[in-house]
Write a protein that holds these residues in place. Structure first.
Motif, PDB file in Angstrom:
ATOM      1  N   ASP A   1       0.979   6.551  -7.574  1.00 45.37           N
ATOM      2  CA  ASP A   1      -0.309   6.140  -7.423  1.00 45.37           C
ATOM      3  C   ASP A   1      -1.074   7.496  -7.801  1.00 45.37           C
ATOM      4  OD1 ASP A   1       0.457   4.096  -5.922  1.00 45.37           O
ATOM      5  OD2 ASP A   1      -0.318   4.736  -4.004  1.00 45.37           O
TER       6      ASP A   1
ATOM      7  N   TYR B   1       6.166  10.033  -0.584  1.00 50.71           N
ATOM      8  CA  TYR B   1       5.159  11.147  -0.852  1.00 50.71           C
ATOM      9  C   TYR B   1       5.908  12.396  -1.672  1.00 50.71           C
ATOM     10  CZ  TYR B   1       2.505   8.005   1.815  1.00 50.71           C
ATOM     11  OH  TYR B   1       1.972   6.807   2.674  1.00 50.71           O
TER      12      TYR B   1
ATOM     13  N   ASP C   1      -2.316   5.059  -1.922  1.00 53.64           N
ATOM     14  CA  ASP C   1      -1.852   5.993  -0.747  1.00 53.64           C
ATOM     15  C   ASP C   1      -1.936   7.476  -1.053  1.00 53.64           C
ATOM     16  OD1 ASP C   1      -1.604   4.040   1.352  1.00 53.64           O
ATOM     17  OD2 ASP C   1       0.163   3.397   0.371  1.00 53.64           O
TER      18      ASP C   1
ATOM     19  N   VAL D   1       6.586   3.114   0.214  1.00 51.76           N
ATOM     20  CA  VAL D   1       5.965   4.347  -0.349  1.00 51.76           C
ATOM     21  C   VAL D   1       6.605   5.496   0.113  1.00 51.76           C
ATOM     22  CG1 VAL D   1       3.552   5.189  -0.344  1.00 51.76           C
ATOM     23  CG2 VAL D   1       3.873   2.870  -0.205  1.00 51.76           C
TER      24      VAL D   1
ATOM     25  N   ALA E   1       1.600   9.622  -3.602  1.00 56.12           N
ATOM     26  CA  ALA E   1       2.412   8.342  -3.246  1.00 56.12           C
ATOM     27  C   ALA E   1       3.156   7.913  -4.380  1.00 56.12           C
ATOM     28  CB  ALA E   1       1.703   7.568  -2.349  1.00 56.12           C
TER      29      ALA E   1
ATOM     30  N   ASP F   1       5.362  -3.042  -8.487  1.00 54.68           N
ATOM     31  CA  ASP F   1       6.334  -3.270  -7.431  1.00 54.68           C
ATOM     32  C   ASP F   1       6.920  -4.586  -8.001  1.00 54.68           C
ATOM     33  OD1 ASP F   1       7.113  -2.355  -4.758  1.00 54.68           O
ATOM     34  OD2 ASP F   1       6.860  -4.457  -4.721  1.00 54.68           O
TER      35      ASP F   1
ATOM     36  N   ARG G   1       6.381   4.679  -5.610  1.00 56.12           N
ATOM     37  CA  ARG G   1       7.441   3.899  -5.410  1.00 56.12           C
ATOM     38  C   ARG G   1       8.504   4.035  -6.278  1.00 56.12           C
ATOM     39  NH1 ARG G   1       2.864   1.148  -3.595  1.00 56.12           N
ATOM     40  NH2 ARG G   1       3.325  -0.394  -1.724  1.00 56.12           N
TER      41      ARG G   1
END
Length: 293
Positions: A103, A11, A109, A9, A60, A86, A62
């Protein structure tokens, strides 16, 4: 599909003033603050700004793939997070993309600010794209599932439509930033559609901010007519992946939307609403074929 996370993760801090929808009369003013990874949210359930027309929050996400490659933006369903994408992130990046899965506000997150609407989620996504330089790379593909599909369509109309309402992506002109759009078992809701009654709050913890559920369901029950009308003006190729009869989504509406856009294609994978979870290989195959055309 439950599996161990493969991608860490990250940010990014974004700040923006959202516009109402793609045909807003005043240009959007956006300020961005890209921060270093710290904590996932300032305080769960605490608004970062009390002004409903301004939003500042940490998102957040990925990521997989070459940072210089064209971007594939993956938007998740209500109650889910980037974790739902993911397992497919590496395979999608291998197609030649920088795959990014954020997200949404109130999920996973990212910050849980307590203020929720599709307009805010669209503005969040546009600010996220700007912060990471997404629209500076030629060829942006957007994939959205359920709630994320509605946001994906709104983001596409915002990016591919000028402030005076003209569509920048046409057969006779250079394409807009979004060159491919995939909607998984959802489209923007049109007025007069099904009602989405509020749900009772569960008596157990959930991995998202509960108030967002009924806020977004209320909007789906009484949608802005521009959602449907503007999305039908998208001229970039659109793939609609339908979950079939066992889905809780009106499959006729998916077919109507596909027929209404200039370059729509409908593919049915008969596993219900959670298509890429229940049939990841089949979903990946149809999306791969679409993205490579």
């Amino acid at each position: 599909m439950t599996t161990a996370a493969q991608h860490q993760v990250r940010y990014v801090d974004v700040q923006h003033t959202p516009r109402r929808h793609a045909r807003a009369t005043e240009p959007e003013e956006t300020q961005l603050d890209v921060g270093q990874p710290q904590t996932a949210r300032s305080e769960a359930g605490t608004a970062l700004s009390q002004d409903p027309d301004a939003a500042s929050l940490r998102l957040a996400y990925r990521e997989a793939g070459d940072p210089a490659a064209p971007v594939l933006l993956l938007l998740h369903a209500l109650g889910e997070s980037s974790l739902s994408w993911d397992p497919l992130l590496g395979d999608l990046a291998a197609l030649g993309y920088r795959a990014l899965a954020p997200d949404a506000r109130g999920h996973g997150d990212s910050d849980w600010p307590g203020q929720y609407s599709y307009e805010l989620m669209t503005a969040d996504t546009l600010a996220f794209c700007a912060a990471l330089g997404v629209t500076d790379v030629t060829g942006l593909a957007v994939v959205g599932h359920s709630m994320g599909a509605v946001t994906a369509a709104l983001v596409t109309t915002a990016l591919n439509t000028t402030d005076d309402g003209a569509e920048t992506s046409t057969a006779a002109s250079a394409p807009g930033p979004v060159t491919r759009l995939v909607l998984e078992d959802a489209t923007p809701t049109r007025p007069g559609g099904p009602r989405f009654e509020p749900f009772d709050e569960p008596d157990h913890p959930v991995p998202f901010d509960w108030p967002l559920v009924n806020a977004l369901r209320a909007q789906r029950s009484d949608p802005d007519p521009a959602w449907w009308d503007d999305a039908l003006r998208i001229t970039a190729p659109v793939l609609v992946v339908a979950g079939g009869p066992s889905s809780n989504v009106d499959q006729a509406e998916l077919a109507d939307f596909t027929a209404g856009v200039a370059r729509g294609k409908l593919v049915e994978i008969r596993v219900g609403h959670m298509v890429h979870d229940e049939a990841p290989d089949e979903f990946l195959a149809v999306v791969t074929d679409f993205l490579r055309r």
